[in-house]
Design a protein around this motif. Structure first.
Motif, PDB file in Angstrom:
ATOM      1  N   ILE A 291       0.841  -1.192   0.000  1.00  0.00           N
ATOM      2  CA  ILE A 291       0.000   0.000   0.000  1.00  0.00           C
ATOM      3  C   ILE A 291       0.882   1.249   0.000  1.00  0.00           C
ATOM      4  N   ASN A 292       1.842   1.245   0.881  1.00  0.00           N
ATOM      5  CA  ASN A 292       2.899   2.253   0.898  1.00  0.00           C
ATOM      6  C   ASN A 292       4.108   1.578   1.521  1.00  0.00           C
ATOM      7  N   LYS A 293       5.186   2.305   1.725  1.00  0.00           N
ATOM      8  CA  LYS A 293       6.408   1.634   2.175  1.00  0.00           C
ATOM      9  C   LYS A 293       6.268   0.978   3.540  1.00  0.00           C
ATOM     10  N   ASN A 294       5.225   1.332   4.309  1.00  0.00           N
ATOM     11  CA  ASN A 294       5.067   0.789   5.658  1.00  0.00           C
ATOM     12  C   ASN A 294       3.814  -0.047   5.860  1.00  0.00           C
ATOM     13  N   LYS A 295       3.011  -0.260   4.822  1.00  0.00           N
ATOM     14  CA  LYS A 295       1.791  -1.065   4.948  1.00  0.00           C
ATOM     15  C   LYS A 295       1.704  -2.059   3.808  1.00  0.00           C
ATOM     16  N   LEU A 296       1.433  -3.304   4.178  1.00  0.00           N
ATOM     17  CA  LEU A 296       1.330  -4.391   3.219  1.00  0.00           C
ATOM     18  C   LEU A 296      -0.037  -5.048   3.355  1.00  0.00           C
ATOM     19  N   GLU A 297      -0.767  -5.116   2.251  1.00  0.00           N
ATOM     20  CA  GLU A 297      -2.056  -5.800   2.240  1.00  0.00           C
ATOM     21  C   GLU A 297      -1.794  -7.271   1.940  1.00  0.00           C
ATOM     22  N   VAL A 298      -2.221  -8.140   2.849  1.00  0.00           N
ATOM     23  CA  VAL A 298      -2.017  -9.583   2.722  1.00  0.00           C
ATOM     24  C   VAL A 298      -3.384 -10.235   2.593  1.00  0.00           C
TER      25      VAL A 298
END
Length: 139
Positions: A113-120
């Motif tokens: 999503i951005n460098k600090n958030k990952l959608e799993v």
């Protein structure tokens, strides 16, 4: 001129590093929002894998009692839960993710999503049937 060229290279390397899923990610319970684990995502042979490096629930020496096959009764710490993920444009897919609490294995898609958030997203069959979590990069 050399300084401008060096600045461009530096900015390019920083921006490309910021777009990687490689690193340590904090996972959270869907309902309680409590931190559950830290997963280290790494790249091997052009595929991405993720292993648990720290847990915040249960005993520190917990085993994957509900896992099947070679992962049955393996320690949670060091357990590879994400396997064979491939980069596909802006997304990462084609692999699987293991829920060590149930032993269930799902198809998996990842999206930064951005460098600090990952959608799993873990799902069965088509991606409509499944669940999505947001993991936060450990800083």
């Amino acid at each position: 001129m050399k300084n401008i060229f060096a600045l461009i290279i530096l900015l390019f390397s920083v921006s490309s590093h910021a777009q990687t899923i490689i690193g340590q990610w904090e996972t959270y319970d869907d309902k309680t929002k409590e931190k559950k684990a830290i997963v280290d995502i790494y790249k091997e042979n052009d595929m991405y894998f993720g292993k648990i490096i720290k847990t915040f629930i249960g005993p520190k020496n917990a085993l994957c009692l509900k896992c099947e096959g070679s992962k049955k009764d393996e320690p949670m710490i060091g357990l590879v839960i994400m396997e064979h993920i491939k980069k596909n444009g802006d997304e990462f897919d084609g692999g699987t993710i293991l829920d060590p609490e149930t032993g269930d294995v799902y198809k998996c898609n990842l999206k930064l999503i951005n460098k600090n958030k990952l959608e799993v997203r873990g799902f069965i069959g088509i991606s409509i049937i499944g669940r999505t979590q947001i993991w936060k990069r450990k800083t």
